[in-house]
Structures are given as structure tokens and as C-alpha cells.
Design a protein around this motif. Structure first.
Motif, PDB file in Angstrom:
ATOM      1  N   SER A  15       0.827  -1.211   0.000  1.00 46.52           N
ATOM      2  CA  SER A  15       0.000   0.000   0.000  1.00 46.52           C
ATOM      3  C   SER A  15       0.857   1.255   0.000  1.00 46.52           C
ATOM      4  N   MET A  16       2.034   1.176   0.622  1.00 45.70           N
ATOM      5  CA  MET A  16       2.912   2.343   0.712  1.00 45.70           C
ATOM      6  C   MET A  16       3.412   2.812  -0.644  1.00 45.70           C
ATOM      7  N   LEU A  17       3.490   1.906  -1.616  1.00 44.11           N
ATOM      8  CA  LEU A  17       4.000   2.292  -2.935  1.00 44.11           C
ATOM      9  C   LEU A  17       3.178   3.415  -3.544  1.00 44.11           C
ATOM     10  N   ASP A  18       1.868   3.439  -3.255  1.00 41.65           N
ATOM     11  CA  ASP A  18       0.995   4.426  -3.879  1.00 41.65           C
ATOM     12  C   ASP A  18       0.401   5.429  -2.892  1.00 41.65           C
ATOM     13  N   ASN A  19       0.650   5.246  -1.598  1.00 41.91           N
ATOM     14  CA  ASN A  19       0.017   6.092  -0.599  1.00 41.91           C
ATOM     15  C   ASN A  19       1.079   6.862   0.173  1.00 41.91           C
ATOM     16  N   VAL A  20       1.149   8.164  -0.061  1.00 42.59           N
ATOM     17  CA  VAL A  20       2.184   8.985   0.572  1.00 42.59           C
ATOM     18  C   VAL A  20       2.023   9.004   2.082  1.00 42.59           C
ATOM     19  N   ASP A  21       0.788   9.073   2.569  1.00 45.70           N
ATOM     20  CA  ASP A  21       0.566   9.117   4.015  1.00 45.70           C
ATOM     21  C   ASP A  21       1.061   7.845   4.690  1.00 45.70           C
ATOM     22  N   LEU A  22       0.810   6.692   4.065  1.00 43.95           N
ATOM     23  CA  LEU A  22       1.315   5.442   4.620  1.00 43.95           C
ATOM     24  C   LEU A  22       2.839   5.377   4.557  1.00 43.95           C
ATOM     25  N   LYS A  23       3.400   5.950   3.500  1.00 47.11           N
ATOM     26  CA  LYS A  23       4.860   5.943   3.344  1.00 47.11           C
ATOM     27  C   LYS A  23       5.549   6.660   4.502  1.00 47.11           C
ATOM     28  N   LYS A  24       4.856   7.626   5.099  1.00 50.95           N
ATOM     29  CA  LYS A  24       5.413   8.360   6.233  1.00 50.95           C
ATOM     30  C   LYS A  24       5.734   7.442   7.402  1.00 50.95           C
ATOM     31  N   GLU A  25       5.012   6.318   7.495  1.00 47.82           N
ATOM     32  CA  GLU A  25       5.241   5.390   8.606  1.00 47.82           C
ATOM     33  C   GLU A  25       6.676   4.884   8.628  1.00 47.82           C
ATOM     34  N   LEU A  26       7.285   4.776   7.452  1.00 43.76           N
ATOM     35  CA  LEU A  26       8.663   4.299   7.377  1.00 43.76           C
ATOM     36  C   LEU A  26       9.642   5.242   8.060  1.00 43.76           C
ATOM     37  N   LEU A  27       9.231   6.475   8.289  1.00 42.34           N
ATOM     38  CA  LEU A  27      10.112   7.470   8.895  1.00 42.34           C
ATOM     39  C   LEU A  27       9.965   7.532  10.411  1.00 42.34           C
ATOM     40  N   LYS A  28       9.025   6.765  10.953  1.00 42.05           N
ATOM     41  CA  LYS A  28       8.733   6.846  12.386  1.00 42.05           C
ATOM     42  C   LYS A  28       9.385   5.685  13.132  1.00 42.05           C
ATOM     43  N   PRO A  29      10.134   5.982  14.200  1.00 41.28           N
ATOM     44  CA  PRO A  29      10.765   4.910  14.982  1.00 41.28           C
ATOM     45  C   PRO A  29       9.775   3.871  15.489  1.00 41.28           C
ATOM     46  N   ARG A  30       8.541   4.306  15.811  1.00 41.29           N
ATOM     47  CA  ARG A  30       7.574   3.367  16.379  1.00 41.29           C
ATOM     48  C   ARG A  30       7.199   2.264  15.383  1.00 41.29           C
ATOM     49  N   PHE A  31       7.305   2.551  14.089  1.00 35.20           N
ATOM     50  CA  PHE A  31       7.034   1.532  13.071  1.00 35.20           C
ATOM     51  C   PHE A  31       7.988   0.357  13.240  1.00 35.20           C
ATOM     52  N   TYR A  32       9.270   0.668  13.467  1.00 39.13           N
ATOM     53  CA  TYR A  32      10.274  -0.382  13.599  1.00 39.13           C
ATOM     54  C   TYR A  32      10.193  -1.063  14.966  1.00 39.13           C
ATOM     55  N   VAL A  33       9.774  -0.315  15.981  1.00 37.75           N
ATOM     56  CA  VAL A  33       9.574  -0.916  17.302  1.00 37.75           C
ATOM     57  C   VAL A  33       8.455  -1.953  17.229  1.00 37.75           C
ATOM     58  N   LYS A  34       7.372  -1.611  16.546  1.00 35.31           N
ATOM     59  CA  LYS A  34       6.261  -2.553  16.370  1.00 35.31           C
ATOM     60  C   LYS A  34       6.703  -3.804  15.629  1.00 35.31           C
ATOM     61  N   LEU A  35       7.527  -3.598  14.600  1.00 34.27           N
ATOM     62  CA  LEU A  35       8.036  -4.752  13.865  1.00 34.27           C
ATOM     63  C   LEU A  35       8.904  -5.637  14.764  1.00 34.27           C
ATOM     64  N   LEU A  36       9.736  -4.987  15.570  1.00 30.92           N
ATOM     65  CA  LEU A  36      10.671  -5.706  16.427  1.00 30.92           C
ATOM     66  C   LEU A  36       9.931  -6.602  17.422  1.00 30.92           C
ATOM     67  N   PHE A  37       8.851  -6.066  18.000  1.00 26.55           N
ATOM     68  CA  PHE A  37       8.129  -6.811  19.037  1.00 26.55           C
ATOM     69  C   PHE A  37       6.891  -7.534  18.516  1.00 26.55           C
ATOM     70  N   GLY A  38       6.749  -7.543  17.188  1.00 21.46           N
ATOM     71  CA  GLY A  38       5.663  -8.305  16.586  1.00 21.46           C
ATOM     72  C   GLY A  38       4.283  -7.751  16.861  1.00 21.46           C
ATOM     73  N   GLU A  39       4.199  -6.447  17.127  1.00 17.72           N
ATOM     74  CA  GLU A  39       2.897  -5.836  17.383  1.00 17.72           C
ATOM     75  C   GLU A  39       2.139  -5.677  16.070  1.00 17.72           C
ATOM     76  N   ARG A  40       0.832  -5.568  16.206  1.00 19.74           N
ATOM     77  CA  ARG A  40      -0.024  -5.377  15.036  1.00 19.74           C
ATOM     78  C   ARG A  40       0.242  -3.986  14.457  1.00 19.74           C
ATOM     79  N   ILE A  41       0.376  -3.894  13.129  1.00 19.93           N
ATOM     80  CA  ILE A  41       0.628  -2.591  12.507  1.00 19.93           C
ATOM     81  C   ILE A  41      -0.460  -2.272  11.506  1.00 19.93           C
TER      82      ILE A  41
END
Length: 413
Positions: free
Chosen positions: A387-413
Motif C-alpha cells: 500500500s505504501m508504494l501508492d500512498n504517501v501518508d502510509l509511506k510516512k510510517e517508514l520514517l517513524k521509529p515506532r514503526f520499527y519498534v512494532k516490527l521488532l516486538f511483533g505488534e499489530r501494525i
């Protein structure tokens, strides 16, 4: 000199995608247009040759019949996705989402064919005169209009449009965009035949090898069993590392086991061809008294992907609206034309800014490896990245540390 001596209303320098879009949108206006290009079509343009969904959508926004003609254009293949190869050599295939128009989300076409298709749409328009194979030698802005001198003639006009690429003479003579190595990419391309291992749906491939970051190596499938192979890197990094890009390209193909296998029966069809990419990682002035800059001449290339054709078409389409307004008001001042700059950045800056920041994240290869590994093991992460390929707002998530924290701990994103 006065208006009686003016040859044209508008001179467009450059007949590539940006110059095409601008002139095509003005084809039904009561304006006399000159297009000047130093090449004679069909001509090659060093590029990755990939056409995003936005390219097709821009055609349909310009004219329904133009979009339909492009769908019938034979010298292209569809591409339904992209393969990201992480520094640790794991890869992630992402399918493009369906576009608003057309039969595929993206296409790949050699620029010699694609640009000629565009050229054919404007070459017989009654209000457009095209001068091919003429090099622009000088441009002057006077109180009455623009004076332009080629190696064959002199022309005058009320406005001039710079659609003449990375080394724009319109920008050099009238504009103020300087080459800055931190905002400029060096690229190299080489056509091959016989490369194997492509995805069944013709995914374009971006390989993020550690030695190239924050740049990448690419392999794009082409019609007739050919491939566009190349690499791109920030010019500041090329200078700092004292890299020979031609050597780097060959070394990668010869040294990486996955590439070596795919290229073992391949033949190069040309010597490596170098080119420059003025990326849109910084806001610049795009207009002034009697002129506008479009496409690569305006440095509107996406910093992360290096894609510039969609933005070139869009800038040409938008420019036509402000050109019409200028002629309706007979006002060619910098103040009025600055509205074009505002609209361009209103439409494009958010995505360009985010792409620049994603480009900078590539300096951290372990982060890239981590995201690719998570996406391959977690379908919800993979869906989000799609979805990020076409959605600029979603692409912003890649710039947020919390995105990677969620990935690290397997939280729902």
C-alpha cells in the motif's frame, strides 16, 4: 523590437515527456508554439525505461484518447510489481496495486520508442512547429520577449519553457538551479540480452548492495528478451569514494553469485552510458520573468526511486494552465509565474520530501534487512508495504521509529 517582430508565442526547449505534455495541452489554444530539440527523433535517452502507473494516469488526465493510444502502443511490456533485494541478499516481491486506468500498474519501454510515441502525437499539430537537430546556443530575456539563438537560426517569443533535461540551457541562462552533489545522482545504464531469472510478471528489480548505499543496482526487463541494467548513486558519495561507476557495474555482475549466474549467457548490447539525475530533494525556484522550468530541468526526479517521467508529464500539464493564464492576462512577470512553483510543490513536495528521507534511511543496511525479513514472514507487513508504494501518508510510517519498534516486538501494525 516590438510585438510585430515576435516569431512565436512560446518556445519550448526539449521534446521529451515534459515538453511533449506542455505542448500537447496547448495544441487547441490560439498560440503559436516552437519546439526545439538538439536531437532528431527517434532518439535514445539514457534512463531506466520504467513507466509508473502515474505515467498512464497522466495520459488519461490529459486526454482519454491519448491514454487509449498508449495502451495500444506495442513497444512496451507490462510490469506488475517490484523486487527489493536487501543488502543481506534476501528479497521481497511486492505487486503493484491496480491503477485507475489501463491494463497494468506499470510498463517498461525503451525511451527511444516511448519518446518517439510522444513525439508523434505533436509533430503534426497545426499550431506547433518543431525544429529538430538544432542546438540552442544562447537565450536572452528582453523587455519585449525572449531571444533564442540556435546553431541554425534565431527565434523570438513571448515566453520560453525549459524542458531540456538535467543540463538545461534555459535554467543555466535564466534560472537559478545549481548542481549540488548532495541533491544530484550519477547513473549508468547498459542494455543486455539473455539475462535470466526475471519474475513471471516482469517485476522491476532494485538491488541494494552495501557498497552502493544509499544508491542501488537495477535490472529491468524489456521487450524482445532484453534488459536495462544499471546503477545510481548520490554524486556526493561517488566523489567521496572516488568510484568508477562503469567499473562498479561490471564488478557487481562478475562478483555477486546471484548476478553472475543470471548473466552467464548474457551479451551486452552497448558500452555503459552515463547520465545525471537532478533529484527533487530540495525546493528550488522553477520560474522567473517569461520562463518556466519543467521535468528534469526543474529537478523533479524522485530521490528514492529515480523515477522522473511521471513528474515530467505532470509538470508539463500543470505548466500549460499557467501559460494560458499568462497569455489571457498578457502578464509574463515572475510574480504571476511563481504561482506555477507553488502548485508544483503543492502537488509533489510531500512525496519528494518523504522519498528523500527514505533514501537517507538506506545508509542503514541492517534496517533494510530487518524490514525485508519481517515482510517475508508477516503478511500484514507485506500488505502495508504494498500500500505504501501508492500512498504517501502510509509511506510516512517508514520514517517513524515506532514503526520499527512494532516490527521488532511483533505488534499489530
Amino acid at each position: 523590437m516590438n510585438d510585430l517582430n515576435i516569431d512565436f508565442d512560446i518556445i519550448i526547449v526539449g521534446a521529451g515527456p515534459a515538453g511533449f505534455a506542455c505542448s500537447y495541452q496547448l495544441r487547441n489554444q490560439n498560440l503559436k508554439i516552437a519546439i526545439i530539440d538538439h536531437a532528431t527523433f527517434p532518439r535514445d535517452k539514457i534512463c531506466g525505461d520504467a513507466l509508473s502507473a502515474d505515467v498512464v494516469n497522466q495520459f488519461y488526465r490529459m486526454d482519454q484518447s491519448l491514454g487509449e493510444k498508449f495502451e495500444r502502443f506495442a513497444q512496451k511490456i507490462y510490469s506488475h510489481g517490484v523486487r527489493f533485494v536487501a543488502p543481506n541478499h534476501s528479497f521481497l516481491d511486492i505487486n503493484y496495486q491496480n491503477p485507475n486506468h489501463g491494463n497494468a500498474a506499470g510498463y517498461i519501454s525503451k525511451r527511444i520508442d516511448f519518446d518517439h510515441f510522444l513525439f508523434q502525437q505533436i509533430e503534426n499539430q497545426p499550431n506547433i512547429e518543431i525544429f529538430q537537430g538544432e542546438k540552442v546556443m544562447d537565450i536572452k530575456s528582453e523587455s519585449y520577449g525572449i531571444e533564442l539563438k540556435t546553431d541554425q537560426r534565431q527565434l523570438t517569443a513571448k515566453m520560453i519553457i525549459g524542458a531540456d533535461g538535467a543540463h538545461s540551457i534555459v535554467n543555466r541562462k535564466l534560472g537559478n538551479i545549481k548542481v549540488e552533489k548532495d541533491h544530484y545522482c550519477a547513473g549508468i545504464r547498459q542494455y543486455y540480452e539473455g539475462v535470466t531469472g526475471f519474475h513471471a510478471n516482469h517485476h522491476i528489480e532494485l538491488h541494494f548492495y552495501k557498497e552502493l548505499l544509499p544508491g542501488y543496482f537495477w535490472i529491468f526487463p524489456l521487450p524482445n528478451g532484453q534488459a536495462n541494467v544499471g546503477l545510481g548513486m548520490l554524486s556526493s558519495e561517488v566523489s567521496k569514494r572516488k568510484l568508477d561507476l562503469k567499473k562498479a557495474l561490471n564488478d557487481l555482475i562478475q562478483s555477486k553469485p546471484d548476478l553472475k549466474e543470471r548473466f552467464k549467457n548474457a551479451n551486452s548490447l552497448e558500452k555503459p552510458q552515463g547520465f545525471g539525475l537532478p533529484i527533487g530533494s530540495k525546493k528550488r525556484p522553477l520560474s522567473g520573468e517569461r520562463f518556466l522550468l519543467l521535468g528534469d530541468a526543474a529537478s523533479l526526479i524522485d530521490p528514492f526511486t529515480g523515477e522522473g517521467i511521471g513528474n515530467a508529464l505532470r509538470s508539463g500539464r500543470i505548466a500549460s494552465e499557467y501559460i494560458i493564464k499568462a497569455f489571457e492576462n498578457q502578464n509574463f512577470t515572475a510574480d504571476l509565474l511563481r504561482e506555477y512553483d507553488k502548485m508544483i510543490y503543492h502537488k509533489m513536495w510531500n512525496e519528494l520530501r518523504i522519498s528523500r528521507r527514505i533514501q537517507m534511511l538506506l545508509r542503514y543496511p541492517k534496517l533494510f534487512d530487518f524490514v525485508v525479513n519481517k515482510a517475508n514472514s508477516n503478511s500484514s507487513v507485506r500488505t502495508l508495504l504494498t500500500s505504501m508504494l501508492d500512498n504517501v501518508d502510509l509511506k510516512k510510517e517508514l520514517l517513524k521509529p515506532r514503526f520499527y519498534v512494532k516490527l521488532l516486538f511483533g505488534e499489530r501494525i
